[in-house]
Motif scaffolding. Sequence first.
Motif, PDB file in Angstrom:
ATOM      1  N   ASP A 145       0.831  -1.211   0.000  1.00 22.89           N
ATOM      2  CA  ASP A 145       0.000   0.000   0.000  1.00 22.89           C
ATOM      3  C   ASP A 145       0.863   1.258   0.000  1.00 22.89           C
ATOM      4  OD1 ASP A 145      -2.388  -1.436  -0.021  1.00 22.89           O
ATOM      5  OD2 ASP A 145      -2.420  -1.595   2.165  1.00 22.89           O
ATOM      6  N   GLU A 146       1.915   1.237   0.809  1.00 15.39           N
ATOM      7  CA  GLU A 146       2.816   2.395   0.855  1.00 15.39           C
ATOM      8  C   GLU A 146       3.566   2.529  -0.466  1.00 15.39           C
ATOM      9  OE1 GLU A 146       4.420   5.794   2.070  1.00 15.39           O
ATOM     10  OE2 GLU A 146       2.915   4.638   3.193  1.00 15.39           O
ATOM     11  N   LYS A 149       1.344   4.062  -3.024  1.00 16.75           N
ATOM     12  CA  LYS A 149       1.261   5.508  -2.842  1.00 16.75           C
ATOM     13  C   LYS A 149       2.490   6.215  -3.407  1.00 16.75           C
ATOM     14  CE  LYS A 149      -1.524   5.270   1.397  1.00 16.75           C
ATOM     15  NZ  LYS A 149      -1.511   5.530   2.874  1.00 16.75           N
ATOM     16  N   GLU A 150       3.628   5.535  -3.348  1.00 13.49           N
ATOM     17  CA  GLU A 150       4.864   6.105  -3.878  1.00 13.49           C
ATOM     18  C   GLU A 150       4.916   6.048  -5.410  1.00 13.49           C
ATOM     19  OE1 GLU A 150       7.330   7.622  -2.336  1.00 13.49           O
ATOM     20  OE2 GLU A 150       6.568   7.362  -0.293  1.00 13.49           O
TER      21      GLU A 150
END
Length: 223
Positions: A145-146, A149-150
């Motif tokens: 998920d992170e 986002k990146e």
Amino acid sequence: MPNLLTNLKITINEKLYVKDPETSELGRNIIKNSILLIDEIGFEAFTFKKLGEKIQSNESSIYRYFENKHKLLLYLSSWYWSWIEYNLVFATHNISDPVEKLTIGIKIITQNIVDDISTPHIDESVLNRIIISDFSKTLLTKDVDEENKEGFFAVYKRLINRLIDMITLVNPTYPYAKSLASSVVQGSLHQHYLKDHFTTITNLSDQDCLSDFYIHMIKKTLL
């Protein structure tokens, strides 16, 4: 695939590397031989130490380009999906008939990959084998998920969105265009994997029919 990228440079998310490997001979050598070594021994056994030995360079020199092997795999995956996307765009941009455009798009995504001579440091046919066996390793992590986002999966999602647009042009009322498009892209990798390892549960082991299968399925679904 046709030689389409001679005058194009694939751009990768800068957060995936410490130093752009395309800017030096060592960097391109790292990319070339990481593909060959991962294909030879598998991603699990692959290490920067082994890669350093293969290219006769210090392990530390590889870390000047990539933080870890996960970022390297993300880089290779982004490069691959960008290459597929470029081929998709070039092959379909002059096609006005929606069904024909979708048919060509499916063929680009699902067909057997051959090496593109315009990228001498990357053998796309070998990279394709890595994507088939290891792309899921970039997705099935606690950090997905992170990383999403990146923007690490931006190209992958953009390719799927192009297919979504093609599906919608064929049938604007079909309510599951997103699920259908992502199933084609991810499912094609799975079918190729079954062909190599579980031959009794895919027709692809008997004949080169993957593009035909998805074209038949989508036409039956949309038309």
